[in-house]
Design a protein around this motif. Structure first.
Motif, PDB file in Angstrom:
ATOM      1  N   ALA A 118      -4.429   0.325   4.615  1.00  0.00           N
ATOM      2  CA  ALA A 118      -3.546  -0.613   5.294  1.00  0.00           C
ATOM      3  C   ALA A 118      -4.241  -1.237   6.491  1.00  0.00           C
ATOM      4  O   ALA A 118      -4.157  -2.454   6.726  1.00  0.00           O
ATOM      5  CB  ALA A 118      -2.269   0.098   5.717  1.00  0.00           C
ATOM      6  N   ASN A 171      -1.770   4.072  -4.074  1.00  0.00           N
ATOM      7  CA  ASN A 171      -2.569   5.160  -3.523  1.00  0.00           C
ATOM      8  C   ASN A 171      -1.815   6.484  -3.446  1.00  0.00           C
ATOM      9  O   ASN A 171      -2.414   7.528  -3.230  1.00  0.00           O
ATOM     10  CB  ASN A 171      -3.034   4.755  -2.119  1.00  0.00           C
ATOM     11  CG  ASN A 171      -3.527   5.925  -1.311  1.00  0.00           C
ATOM     12  OD1 ASN A 171      -4.619   6.459  -1.561  1.00  0.00           O
ATOM     13  ND2 ASN A 171      -2.731   6.370  -0.350  1.00  0.00           N
ATOM     14  N   HIS A 172      -0.511   6.466  -3.640  1.00  0.00           N
ATOM     15  CA  HIS A 172       0.309   7.669  -3.497  1.00  0.00           C
ATOM     16  C   HIS A 172      -0.089   8.743  -4.514  1.00  0.00           C
ATOM     17  O   HIS A 172      -0.662   8.439  -5.562  1.00  0.00           O
ATOM     18  CB  HIS A 172       1.781   7.321  -3.698  1.00  0.00           C
ATOM     19  CG  HIS A 172       2.080   6.872  -5.098  1.00  0.00           C
ATOM     20  ND1 HIS A 172       1.850   5.570  -5.532  1.00  0.00           N
ATOM     21  CD2 HIS A 172       2.542   7.542  -6.177  1.00  0.00           C
ATOM     22  CE1 HIS A 172       2.181   5.474  -6.798  1.00  0.00           C
ATOM     23  NE2 HIS A 172       2.598   6.653  -7.221  1.00  0.00           N
ATOM     24  N   VAL A 213       0.866  -1.185   0.000  1.00  0.00           N
ATOM     25  CA  VAL A 213       0.000   0.000   0.000  1.00  0.00           C
ATOM     26  C   VAL A 213       0.895   1.225   0.000  1.00  0.00           C
ATOM     27  O   VAL A 213       1.639   1.473   0.959  1.00  0.00           O
ATOM     28  CB  VAL A 213      -0.933   0.037   1.226  1.00  0.00           C
ATOM     29  CG1 VAL A 213      -1.799   1.302   1.196  1.00  0.00           C
ATOM     30  CG2 VAL A 213      -1.814  -1.207   1.273  1.00  0.00           C
ATOM     31  N   ALA A 240       0.965   5.840   2.453  1.00  0.00           N
ATOM     32  CA  ALA A 240       0.329   5.605   3.752  1.00  0.00           C
ATOM     33  C   ALA A 240       1.090   6.337   4.854  1.00  0.00           C
ATOM     34  O   ALA A 240       1.431   5.749   5.880  1.00  0.00           O
ATOM     35  CB  ALA A 240       0.264   4.108   4.043  1.00  0.00           C
ATOM     36  N   SER A 246       5.624   5.222   2.468  1.00  0.00           N
ATOM     37  CA  SER A 246       5.344   6.640   2.682  1.00  0.00           C
ATOM     38  C   SER A 246       6.509   7.468   2.158  1.00  0.00           C
ATOM     39  O   SER A 246       7.607   6.947   1.919  1.00  0.00           O
ATOM     40  CB  SER A 246       5.124   6.934   4.173  1.00  0.00           C
ATOM     41  OG  SER A 246       6.324   6.699   4.909  1.00  0.00           O
ATOM     42  N   ARG A 287      -1.991   9.362   9.357  1.00  0.00           N
ATOM     43  CA  ARG A 287      -3.073   8.609   9.996  1.00  0.00           C
ATOM     44  C   ARG A 287      -4.445   9.058   9.505  1.00  0.00           C
ATOM     45  O   ARG A 287      -5.414   8.277   9.543  1.00  0.00           O
ATOM     46  CB  ARG A 287      -2.977   8.743  11.507  1.00  0.00           C
ATOM     47  CG  ARG A 287      -1.828   7.969  12.131  1.00  0.00           C
ATOM     48  CD  ARG A 287      -1.585   8.361  13.560  1.00  0.00           C
ATOM     49  NE  ARG A 287      -1.140   9.759  13.649  1.00  0.00           N
ATOM     50  CZ  ARG A 287      -0.990  10.420  14.783  1.00  0.00           C
ATOM     51  NH1 ARG A 287      -1.261   9.833  15.934  1.00  0.00           N
ATOM     52  NH2 ARG A 287      -0.578  11.673  14.770  1.00  0.00           N
ATOM     53  N   ALA A 307     -11.415   2.488   1.927  1.00  0.00           N
ATOM     54  CA  ALA A 307     -10.670   1.280   2.281  1.00  0.00           C
ATOM     55  C   ALA A 307     -11.514   0.025   2.115  1.00  0.00           C
ATOM     56  O   ALA A 307     -11.005  -1.027   1.709  1.00  0.00           O
ATOM     57  CB  ALA A 307     -10.161   1.395   3.715  1.00  0.00           C
ATOM     58  N   GLY A 340      -4.393   6.035   2.520  1.00  0.00           N
ATOM     59  CA  GLY A 340      -3.469   4.915   2.563  1.00  0.00           C
ATOM     60  C   GLY A 340      -3.437   4.231   3.916  1.00  0.00           C
ATOM     61  O   GLY A 340      -3.383   2.998   4.006  1.00  0.00           O
ATOM     62  N   PHE A 341      -3.466   5.020   4.983  1.00  0.00           N
ATOM     63  CA  PHE A 341      -3.496   4.447   6.330  1.00  0.00           C
ATOM     64  C   PHE A 341      -4.749   3.601   6.514  1.00  0.00           C
ATOM     65  O   PHE A 341      -4.687   2.473   7.034  1.00  0.00           O
ATOM     66  CB  PHE A 341      -3.450   5.563   7.373  1.00  0.00           C
ATOM     67  CG  PHE A 341      -3.513   5.077   8.790  1.00  0.00           C
ATOM     68  CD1 PHE A 341      -2.352   4.779   9.489  1.00  0.00           C
ATOM     69  CD2 PHE A 341      -4.736   4.903   9.433  1.00  0.00           C
ATOM     70  CE1 PHE A 341      -2.406   4.313  10.800  1.00  0.00           C
ATOM     71  CE2 PHE A 341      -4.798   4.441  10.731  1.00  0.00           C
ATOM     72  CZ  PHE A 341      -3.631   4.135  11.423  1.00  0.00           C
ATOM     73  N   HIS A 391       7.312  -1.433   6.919  1.00  0.00           N
ATOM     74  CA  HIS A 391       7.238  -0.067   6.391  1.00  0.00           C
ATOM     75  C   HIS A 391       8.497   0.246   5.594  1.00  0.00           C
ATOM     76  O   HIS A 391       9.598  -0.192   5.957  1.00  0.00           O
ATOM     77  CB  HIS A 391       7.102   0.949   7.526  1.00  0.00           C
ATOM     78  CG  HIS A 391       7.298   2.366   7.060  1.00  0.00           C
ATOM     79  ND1 HIS A 391       8.508   3.034   7.218  1.00  0.00           N
ATOM     80  CD2 HIS A 391       6.463   3.228   6.424  1.00  0.00           C
ATOM     81  CE1 HIS A 391       8.398   4.254   6.703  1.00  0.00           C
ATOM     82  NE2 HIS A 391       7.170   4.389   6.223  1.00  0.00           N
ATOM     83  N   VAL A 443       3.671  -1.101   4.006  1.00  0.00           N
ATOM     84  CA  VAL A 443       3.191   0.258   3.774  1.00  0.00           C
ATOM     85  C   VAL A 443       4.354   1.137   3.342  1.00  0.00           C
ATOM     86  O   VAL A 443       5.471   1.035   3.871  1.00  0.00           O
ATOM     87  CB  VAL A 443       2.494   0.856   5.016  1.00  0.00           C
ATOM     88  CG1 VAL A 443       1.184   0.153   5.280  1.00  0.00           C
ATOM     89  CG2 VAL A 443       3.387   0.802   6.241  1.00  0.00           C
TER      90      VAL A 443
END
Length: 266
Positions: free
Chosen positions: A30, A108-109, A16, A19, A44, A22, A236, A26-27, A77, A42
């Motif tokens: 996940a 999702n980025h 994912v 993410a 980021s 929060r 989600a 993406g969060f 991560h 995940v």
């Protein structure tokens, strides 16, 4: 978050991207996939969020990962800048190294720059293309190279933002690059379907991730029949369905999950 070992996605491995907050989509994705039993890597890139009005998550990457339950047997991560053409392959490789396989990629980025035609630059056009479109293709490529076709549930899930339904004149590089994801969906689907891998794209419409100013938040809320923005958890749940066996007959689609969004009211 409960640790589920026998959920609908038990035994599956998902990547994912995007993410890092929060409050973000993406969060929530996940969290949903972990709850459904998947192992999740995940991704980021906090420097992008730090440049935006909403800022990076104050808890940092460590706090985001901790809120998902912390790194362990089913969660890893990685931080990576998708402006680097090597990064997508490295992210997929990290999932395989951590979990031994990869079954689902959720791209999702996104990079946002807020540039209109009057102030758009060649540098931002190139960067938005690299992060939003090129990286998504390279993620799909790396996933396809790494995927074991004897495993069930091969999925690529992309994200666009409704550029095919309405203009985004104040986000030109974003609109162009995300619109490319809409156009690549069918071709990627055709490329991978004979291997049992589906490719679909989600347009989630306006999602409340804390980025909108109060006036915009109010106007968009009035343009939605429910009187409120979509919540990340609602996106989600759609991703979880597309990642599940229940969606195996769906591919090459752009799903407009907008809750009846009435753009003409804006």
């Amino acid at each position: 978050m409960p640790a589920v070992e026998n959920g609908a996605l038990a035994g599956r491995v998902a990547v994912v991207t995007g993410a890092g907050r929060r409050a973000g989509i993406g969060f929530a994705i996940a969290e949903e996939l972990l709850t459904a039993g998947a192992s999740v890597l995940v991704h980021s890139w906090a420097p992008h969020d730090a440049e935006q009005p909403w800022g990076a998550d104050p808890a940092g990457d460590a706090g985001v990962v901790a809120a998902l339950g912390g790194e362990g047997r089913r969660l890893r991560h990685v931080s990576a800048d998708f402006a680097d053409p090597q990064a997508p392959g490295q992210v997929v490789a990290a999932a395989v190294a951590a979990f031994g396989a990869v079954d689902v990629v959720v791209a999702n980025h996104a990079r946002s720059s807020g540039q209109s035609l009057a102030d758009v630059t060649a540098a931002e056009l190139d960067l938005s293309w690299a992060v939003n479109a090129r990286a998504s293709v390279l993620l799909a490529q790396a996933f396809a190279a790494a995927h074991d076709d004897s495993r069930p549930g091969g999925r690529v899930i992309l994200f666009t933002s409704g550029q095919h339904l309405a203009p985004m004149s104040r986000e030109l590089p974003y609109a162009i690059s995300k619109g490319a994801l809409h156009q690549m969906t069918l071709t990627l689907s055709d490329t991978l379907i004979d291997r049992g891998i589906t490719v679909n794209t989600i347009n989630p419409g306006p999602v409340d991730t804390g980025w909108a100013e109060p006036d915009l938040a109010a106007r968009v809320g009035r343009a939605l029949p429910a009187g409120r923005w979509c919540r990340p958890a609602e996106v989600a749940r759609l991703v979880r369905w597309l990642a599940s066996d229940d969606s195996r007959w769906i591919t090459g689609q752009v799903v407009d999950a907008e809750g009846g969004f009435r753009r003409w009211v804006m």
